[in-house]
Design an enzyme around this catalytic site. Structure first.
Site, PDB file in Angstrom:
ATOM      1  N   ASP A  98      38.968 -30.786 -64.240  1.00  0.00           N
ATOM      2  CA  ASP A  98      37.794 -31.008 -63.404  1.00  0.00           C
ATOM      3  C   ASP A  98      37.825 -32.450 -62.920  1.00  0.00           C
ATOM      4  O   ASP A  98      38.004 -33.364 -63.731  1.00  0.00           O
ATOM      5  CB  ASP A  98      36.528 -30.788 -64.258  1.00  0.00           C
ATOM      6  N   ASP A 203      34.622 -30.986 -58.583  1.00  0.00           N
ATOM      7  CA  ASP A 203      33.213 -30.739 -58.892  1.00  0.00           C
ATOM      8  C   ASP A 203      32.313 -31.201 -57.752  1.00  0.00           C
ATOM      9  O   ASP A 203      32.518 -32.287 -57.192  1.00  0.00           O
ATOM     10  CB  ASP A 203      32.857 -31.519 -60.161  1.00  0.00           C
ATOM     11  N   GLU A 257      34.384 -27.012 -55.320  1.00  0.00           N
ATOM     12  CA  GLU A 257      33.126 -26.282 -55.487  1.00  0.00           C
ATOM     13  C   GLU A 257      32.234 -26.639 -54.302  1.00  0.00           C
ATOM     14  O   GLU A 257      31.797 -27.784 -54.179  1.00  0.00           O
ATOM     15  CB  GLU A 257      32.456 -26.718 -56.795  1.00  0.00           C
ATOM     16  N   HIS A 334      30.625 -21.643 -65.707  1.00  0.00           N
ATOM     17  CA  HIS A 334      29.779 -22.226 -66.749  1.00  0.00           C
ATOM     18  C   HIS A 334      28.363 -22.535 -66.261  1.00  0.00           C
ATOM     19  O   HIS A 334      27.554 -23.030 -67.048  1.00  0.00           O
ATOM     20  CB  HIS A 334      30.439 -23.514 -67.254  1.00  0.00           C
ATOM     21  N   ASP A 335      28.068 -22.280 -65.009  1.00  0.00           N
ATOM     22  CA  ASP A 335      26.722 -22.548 -64.478  1.00  0.00           C
ATOM     23  C   ASP A 335      25.898 -21.268 -64.323  1.00  0.00           C
ATOM     24  O   ASP A 335      24.833 -21.309 -63.700  1.00  0.00           O
ATOM     25  CB  ASP A 335      26.823 -23.227 -63.100  1.00  0.00           C
TER      26      ASP A 335
HETATM   27  C1  GLC Z   1      28.713 -28.758 -60.807  1.00  0.00           C
HETATM   28  C2  GLC Z   1      29.041 -28.279 -62.201  1.00  0.00           C
HETATM   29  C3  GLC Z   1      27.798 -28.306 -63.033  1.00  0.00           C
HETATM   30  C4  GLC Z   1      27.294 -29.726 -63.108  1.00  0.00           C
HETATM   31  C5  GLC Z   1      27.125 -30.308 -61.717  1.00  0.00           C
HETATM   32  C6  GLC Z   1      27.026 -31.790 -61.791  1.00  0.00           C
HETATM   33  O1  GLC Z   1      27.841 -27.918 -60.150  1.00  0.00           O
HETATM   34  O2  GLC Z   1      29.628 -27.010 -62.126  1.00  0.00           O
HETATM   35  O3  GLC Z   1      28.010 -27.815 -64.320  1.00  0.00           O
HETATM   36  O4  GLC Z   1      26.078 -29.768 -63.781  1.00  0.00           O
HETATM   37  O5  GLC Z   1      28.235 -30.065 -60.876  1.00  0.00           O
HETATM   38  O6  GLC Z   1      28.254 -32.346 -62.155  1.00  0.00           O
END
Ligand code: GLC
Length: 553
Positions: A98, A203, A257, A334-335
């Site tokens: 990540d 990320d 993402e 994981h979200d």
């Molecule tokens: C992304 C991650 C998430 C995190 C956010 C801030 O959305 O997937 O888990 O809280 O970024 O880094």
């Protein structure tokens, strides 16, 4: 032209904190991942994406990084990490880490320096702004709300300024308009590629640039508009710089993402074959298609999978990307809540879990399996707010506690919270599900005795075994899968998810009741059926609850 390796690959996402604890401190770690590499190899995995393992005060469980170049002690050390890369590579598994470029922790040295004096130069690494005064009352620079419920600005008294954070207040946003900051971040990326990592999951990449006019969204005290910090024009210049100066210099795989409601066209801009900056991007359009997002006012009976929407969302992206770009597909990360609880059914555990695996694993895209999905792990059943380990869950509680009962908020968190995906991996039915010899903070899902890896390895029929089989078939037919166009069958059907990717056809019943499906089976060979029986008459298949068929012609 040689195809890129990732088009033929199957990925697996690891949330290290809850995957496997090797040293008995209650937190999963790098050596725990090493221990489980043979398991992943056996499953048929080609690469793993590991969520952040860097030094962090763990406000957002590692996405708040206080030193981008150090491994957090709770996960191990640099030697462990090098060892992981080596051992994974020996097994032919690539390592994707990540890369968090949007923010740091407020405990990062840059931030600490920034707030150490009124006009410290490190303030240029972040977004520091003066407050607004309305009738002599000090207010944040704008009324922007963060993703984690509160204001996106926090005041620092000693310097009389606010800083921007679109996630938690311990995660100040980095200022990408500053070339010095950009160079620092490029150095970090190079460091991990030099160590031997094969690429990055980027990320929150859609948020690197903000609306620099910093104006209010409306007249309310607090308002949310992800457009203020998502998919904005300048971001593409930053990505170009990252690509030409870093990614292109290595054989680096990149998957970004892109939240903030990126459209397919925006998705293509990020990742089209000709001029894209990333290999692929995750969109969110196929998650939450059961109405669970923001569902605090909905009864459980109102949470129903909208199969039609789910299919059309996949279709839109596939149509746009056909021969223009490549995509990842996934049920959860994981979200999210667990997919078995979102689109499947615990009462039909094997049937719905294997159906979901089949529907996902033959798509013309790179599948990402999330830890525990391959055994059908389900949402948690926590009793109290204190059981939740996620800052966004805690903020959610604070934001709603005046208007809803505690019990109801806990119920909603059990339905929607990110802790669902983050409960510990259920390896076996022994103490702590074989995850760790101690459990301190992390909680265990009550059903680990029924749902675990070891049990499913020994059963003749299990979700785990079906995932393995699907991955084998996927590899057998991969050249077709990456070339042919996906065609949805009976798209309007409200219950059945069916598609063809020649020579394969996939038919999955998303309901916990029988459904008739018009289909002429003549000439088809059944490669996989998650039931013993196949009811078929007059060109109609009578599908049992969550029945799934893999056919070949
Ligand atoms: C992304 C991650 C998430 C995190 C956010 C801030 O959305 O997937 O888990 O809280 O970024 O880094």
């Amino acid at each position: 032209m040689k195809e890129k390796w990732f088009k033929k690959a199957v990925g697996y996402q690891i949330y290290p904190r809850s995957f496997k604890d090797s040293n008995g401190d209650g937190v999963g770690d790098i050596n725990g991942i090493i221990e489980k590499l043979p398991y992943l190899k056996d499953l048929g995995i080609d690469f793993i994406w590991i969520c952040p393992i860097y030094q962090s005060p763990m406000d957002d469980n590692g996405y708040d990084i206080s030193d981008f170049l150090a491994i957090d002690k709770s996960f191990g050390n640099l030697l462990d990490f090098k060892n992981l890369i080596k051992k994974a590579h020996d097994l032919g598994i690539k390592i994707i880490v990540d890369l968090v470029l949007n923010h740091s922790s407020d405990e990062h040295l840059w931030f600490q320096k920034a707030i150490s004096s009124k006009d410290n130069e490190y303030q240029e690494y972040y977004y520091f702004k003066e407050g607004r005064y309305e009738n002599d009352v000090r207010k944040p620079p704008t009324n922007w709300q963060s993703f984690f419920s509160q204001s996106a600005w926090t005041y620092v008294e000693s310097i009389d300024k606010y800083y921007l954070h679109i996630f938690s207040k311990k995660m100040p946003d980095l200022n990408w308009t500053n070339p010095k900051l950009r160079n620092e971040m490029k150095k970090i990326a190079r460091y991990y590629l030099e160590l031997g990592c094969d690429g990055f999951r980027l990320d929150a990449i859609a948020h690197l640039s903000k609306d620099n006019t910093f104006t209010n969204i409306n007249d309310l005290e607090l308002a949310f508009d992800s457009g203020k910090f998502s998919n904005r024009e300048e971001l593409f210049d930053y990505l170009k710089e990252l690509k030409t100066e870093v990614f292109d210099k290595y054989e680096c795989f990149t998957v970004g993402e892109v939240g903030g409601c990126a459209s397919e066209q925006e998705g293509l801009r990020y990742s089209n074959y000709q001029s894209g900056f990333l290999d692929m991007v995750f969109n969110f359009d196929t998650c939450w298609q059961n109405g669970a997002y923001g569902s605090i006012d909905k009864k459980d009976s109102e949470i129903v999978t909208d199969v039609y929407n789910l299919k059309t969302n996949f279709k839109r992206w596939f149509d746009a990307f056909y021969q223009k770009g490549w995509q990842p597909v996934y049920w959860l990360n994981h979200d999210h809540p667990r997919v078995l609880s979102q689109y499947g059914d615990l009462n039909y555990h094997y049937e719905s879990g294997s159906m979901l695996g089949m529907v996902l694993l033959f798509m013309p895209a790179t599948p990402f399996i999330y830890q525990g999905e391959e055994i059908g792990m389900s949402n948690v059943n926590y009793k109290d707010i204190s059981d939740f380990d996620d800052i966004s869950a805690k903020n959610f509680y604070d934001a709603h506690k005046d208007n809803y009962s505690k019990e109801w908020i806990v119920h909603i968190l059990n339905r929607c919270s990110r802790d669902n995906a983050r409960s510990i991996m259920q390896w076996n039915d022994s103490f702590n599900a074989g995850f760790s010899s101690t459990l301190k903070k992390l909680k265990i899902n009550d059903n680990y005795k029924e749902i675990n890896v070891s049990k499913q390895e020994n059963e003749t029929k299990s979700i785990l075994k079906s995932y393995k089989q699907f991955i084998k078939y996927r590899k057998e037919f991969i050249d077709f899968i990456i070339t042919n166009k996906i065609e949805f069958i009976d798209l309007d059907n409200q219950d059945i998810f069916a598609y063809q990717i020649k020579p394969l056809t996939i038919i999955g019943n998303f309901r916990n009741f029988e459904v008739d499906f018009d289909f002429d089976l003549d000439g088809y060979e059944v490669l996989y059926n998650n039931y013993e029986i196949l009811k078929y008459q007059n060109n109609k298949i009578n599908l049992a609850p969550f029945q799934a068929l893999l056919l070949k012609k």
